[in-house]
Design an enzyme around this catalytic site. Structure first.
Site, PDB file in Angstrom:
ATOM      1  N   HIS A 137      12.816  -8.244   3.755  1.00 31.64           N
ATOM      2  CA  HIS A 137      13.269  -7.235   2.792  1.00 31.64           C
ATOM      3  C   HIS A 137      14.746  -6.864   2.980  1.00 31.64           C
ATOM      4  O   HIS A 137      15.264  -6.877   4.094  1.00 31.64           O
ATOM      5  CB  HIS A 137      12.401  -5.987   2.998  1.00 31.64           C
ATOM      6  CG  HIS A 137      12.563  -4.955   1.932  1.00 31.64           C
ATOM      7  ND1 HIS A 137      13.352  -3.840   2.086  1.00 31.64           N
ATOM      8  CD2 HIS A 137      12.016  -4.861   0.696  1.00 31.64           C
ATOM      9  CE1 HIS A 137      13.284  -3.101   0.998  1.00 31.64           C
ATOM     10  NE2 HIS A 137      12.478  -3.693   0.141  1.00 31.64           N
ATOM     11  N   GLU A 189       7.772  -9.817   7.816  1.00 32.40           N
ATOM     12  CA  GLU A 189       6.937  -8.899   7.031  1.00 32.40           C
ATOM     13  C   GLU A 189       5.478  -9.326   7.163  1.00 32.40           C
ATOM     14  O   GLU A 189       5.184 -10.519   7.121  1.00 32.40           O
ATOM     15  CB  GLU A 189       7.329  -8.950   5.552  1.00 32.40           C
ATOM     16  CG  GLU A 189       8.665  -8.312   5.267  1.00 32.40           C
ATOM     17  CD  GLU A 189       9.004  -8.292   3.783  1.00 32.40           C
ATOM     18  OE1 GLU A 189       8.094  -8.101   2.953  1.00 32.40           O
ATOM     19  OE2 GLU A 189      10.186  -8.470   3.455  1.00 32.40           O
ATOM     20  N   ASP A 214       7.259  -5.502   9.326  1.00 35.09           N
ATOM     21  CA  ASP A 214       7.330  -4.533   8.239  1.00 35.09           C
ATOM     22  C   ASP A 214       6.030  -4.714   7.439  1.00 35.09           C
ATOM     23  O   ASP A 214       5.833  -5.735   6.785  1.00 35.09           O
ATOM     24  CB  ASP A 214       8.564  -4.841   7.394  1.00 35.09           C
ATOM     25  CG  ASP A 214       8.701  -3.947   6.178  1.00 35.09           C
ATOM     26  OD1 ASP A 214       7.669  -3.465   5.668  1.00 35.09           O
ATOM     27  OD2 ASP A 214       9.834  -3.749   5.712  1.00 35.09           O
ATOM     28  N   SER A 258       6.823  -9.261   0.169  1.00 32.54           N
ATOM     29  CA  SER A 258       6.781  -8.471  -1.058  1.00 32.54           C
ATOM     30  C   SER A 258       6.837  -9.301  -2.329  1.00 32.54           C
ATOM     31  O   SER A 258       6.278  -8.905  -3.336  1.00 32.54           O
ATOM     32  CB  SER A 258       7.907  -7.447  -1.055  1.00 32.54           C
ATOM     33  OG  SER A 258       9.116  -8.039  -0.676  1.00 32.54           O
ATOM     34  N   HIS A 276       3.519  -3.937   2.623  1.00 31.67           N
ATOM     35  CA  HIS A 276       2.508  -4.427   1.670  1.00 31.67           C
ATOM     36  C   HIS A 276       1.176  -4.764   2.336  1.00 31.67           C
ATOM     37  O   HIS A 276       0.262  -5.249   1.678  1.00 31.67           O
ATOM     38  CB  HIS A 276       3.046  -5.650   0.921  1.00 31.67           C
ATOM     39  CG  HIS A 276       4.338  -5.365   0.243  1.00 31.67           C
ATOM     40  ND1 HIS A 276       4.417  -4.733  -0.975  1.00 31.67           N
ATOM     41  CD2 HIS A 276       5.613  -5.563   0.646  1.00 31.67           C
ATOM     42  CE1 HIS A 276       5.685  -4.570  -1.307  1.00 31.67           C
ATOM     43  NE2 HIS A 276       6.427  -5.067  -0.332  1.00 31.67           N
ATOM     44  N   LYS A 310       3.504   2.874  -1.040  1.00 32.44           N
ATOM     45  CA  LYS A 310       2.771   1.819  -1.727  1.00 32.44           C
ATOM     46  C   LYS A 310       1.268   2.147  -1.693  1.00 32.44           C
ATOM     47  O   LYS A 310       0.864   3.097  -2.337  1.00 32.44           O
ATOM     48  CB  LYS A 310       3.161   0.471  -1.135  1.00 32.44           C
ATOM     49  CG  LYS A 310       4.572   0.149  -1.651  1.00 32.44           C
ATOM     50  CD  LYS A 310       5.346  -0.869  -0.936  1.00 32.44           C
ATOM     51  CE  LYS A 310       6.733  -0.955  -1.585  1.00 32.44           C
ATOM     52  NZ  LYS A 310       7.785  -1.344  -0.658  1.00 32.44           N
ATOM     53  N   ASN A 325       2.721  -0.739  -7.164  1.00 33.22           N
ATOM     54  CA  ASN A 325       2.390  -0.983  -5.755  1.00 33.22           C
ATOM     55  C   ASN A 325       1.287  -0.047  -5.258  1.00 33.22           C
ATOM     56  O   ASN A 325       1.052   0.070  -4.062  1.00 33.22           O
ATOM     57  CB  ASN A 325       3.626  -0.803  -4.868  1.00 33.22           C
ATOM     58  CG  ASN A 325       4.687  -1.841  -5.157  1.00 33.22           C
ATOM     59  OD1 ASN A 325       4.379  -2.954  -5.567  1.00 33.22           O
ATOM     60  ND2 ASN A 325       5.934  -1.477  -4.953  1.00 33.22           N
TER      61      ASN A 325
END
Ligand SMILES: *Cc1c(COP(=O)(O)O)cnc(C)c1O
Length: 386
Positions: A134, A181, A210, A185, A213, A240, A47
């Site tokens: 997540h 998100e 969130d 992910s 990423h 990440k 990541n």
């Protein structure tokens, strides 16, 4: 026998091809190479999207941080653990994301638990979560006292219907939080940020994203989802693209004050290491300045998509994450093993992390990969799946 399920559950994992094991990576970060049991692999599971792990300036900032502040915060933030390094990092993040306030946590997992726990104070709170959210969001939401609903992945119409239903059920004064998100992910696709923000506004709800990423990767300065719309509350982890560890929540003054006073996850936990905060500050400066890292991810991702065989189902995205859906757990594992034998490390993601029959190879393309790596990867995947 006491706690019998410990053995039976693990045995069941094995029969379902879901068994998980730790593998020890025995080499210090060296670009994209990992060494496992003495064998070296090209890593497409990391990541470290921007390739910043081990960057000389971040390493130097960490050492400088240790010299200035030591290795440990030595208490929780509310006792004496809140250092100048934390404050300076928070200020940088507020500027970067154009947010009034920011609060640091030792992990993204705990930041998510903290936020849902705090906002889910009682049953007048309603959380609406994207189904692919997540594990830490789901756990946080269900462990709170709020009423939780989950909408189908990126299904704005369904979310609107759920919100309208709450509005009509004499709960118009209730507290609503939409949670999703920024970049998902497991398949790398993005939330419909603008639509979510508009929907939140029209239903007097807050939007929580969130950005684990997205941070560093999305936006002209890597500022993530806040580059598309003003997000009420953003969480992102440093583990990440930022290449350090810990996490932050960015929000308004009132929520900040509330969390400092009532968040058990914040109050009863040792502050993140101030040296790490110092290194994180440097990393964020590099992220904002070095556009080439984001451009490299786009270029290599486009190349990868173009080189894959036509029969391969690739979820195309703007992020570093590219999912190749295989379906069956056993086949996904088999393909991943084949790739390992060719020196490519790429994890097969299986249920319960993803839905049944959507086992996949999760490929991450990072700024420190090169054209040759991508060509080799595509060639090996084409052979392994054919
Ligand atoms: C990795 C991740 C987290 C957890 O962050 P950590 O800092 O690793 O605990 C939370 N949310 C999402 C979407 C993640 O991918």
């Amino acid at each position: 026998m006491t706690f019998d399920f410990i053995r039976t559950d693990v045995e069941e994992q094995k029969t379902k091809f879901r068994y998980r094991q730790l593998v020890c990576n025995s080499m210090a970060s060296q670009g994209n190479e990992i060494v496992i049991k003495g064998k070296s692999y090209l890593n497409f599971s990391s990541n470290d999207y921007l390739g910043l792990n081990g960057h000389a300036q971040i390493n130097k900032a960490l050492q400088e941080g240790v010299d200035k502040f030591g290795t440990c915060a030595s208490s929780s933030s509310l006792v004496t653990g809140y250092h100048y390094a934390h404050q300076a990092l928070e200020e940088d993040i507020c500027q970067w994301l154009n947010k009034p306030k920011c609060l640091l946590f030792t992990s993204g997992f705990s930041a998510n638990l903290a936020l849902f726990h705090a906002l889910g104070k009682n049953e007048h709170s309603h959380f609406y979560l994207d189904k692919l959210s997540h594990a830490s969001m789901i756990d946080g939401a269900y462990q709170s006292k709020a009423k939780v609903k989950r909408f189908n992945h990126n299904d704005i119409d369904q979310l609107a219907r759920l919100l309208t239903r709450t509005d009509h059920s004499a709960l118009a004064s209730s507290n609503k939080l939409i949670a999703s998100e920024g970049v998902f992910s497991m398949d790398g696709c993005q939330a419909k940020v603008l639509q979510l923000a508009q929907l939140a506004k029209s239903h007097h709800a807050w939007l929580y994203l969130d950005d684990a990423h997205s941070i560093g990767v999305i936006g002209n300065k890597g500022q993530g989802s806040n580059s598309f719309a003003n997000i009420d509350i953003t969480m992102a982890t440093f583990g990440k693209a930022v290449a350090t560890s810990g996490a932050f929540l960015a929000c308004d003054e009132n929520l900040h004050e509330y969390l400092v006073n009532f968040s058990r996850h914040y109050i009863y936990s040792t502050a993140m290491s101030p040296a790490i905060a110092w290194a994180t500050k440097k990393s964020i400066a590099l992220i904002q300045a070095e556009h080439w890292r984001r451009e490299k991810i786009s270029e290599l991702s486009a190349l990868f998509g173009a080189l894959l065989a036509d029969n391969i189902e690739l979820v195309t995205t703007q992020s570093s994450i590219h999912a190749i859906i295989i379906g069956d757990e056993k086949k996904a594992l088999m393909v991943s093993e084949k790739l390992k034998s060719q020196g490519i490390w790429l994890t097969a993601i299986r249920p319960p992390t993803v839905a049944v029959n959507s086992s996949r190879l999760r490929v991450t393309i990072c700024a420190n990969h090169n054209t040759k790596d991508i060509k080799y990867l595509a060639e090996c995947i084409n052979k392994a799946i054919a």
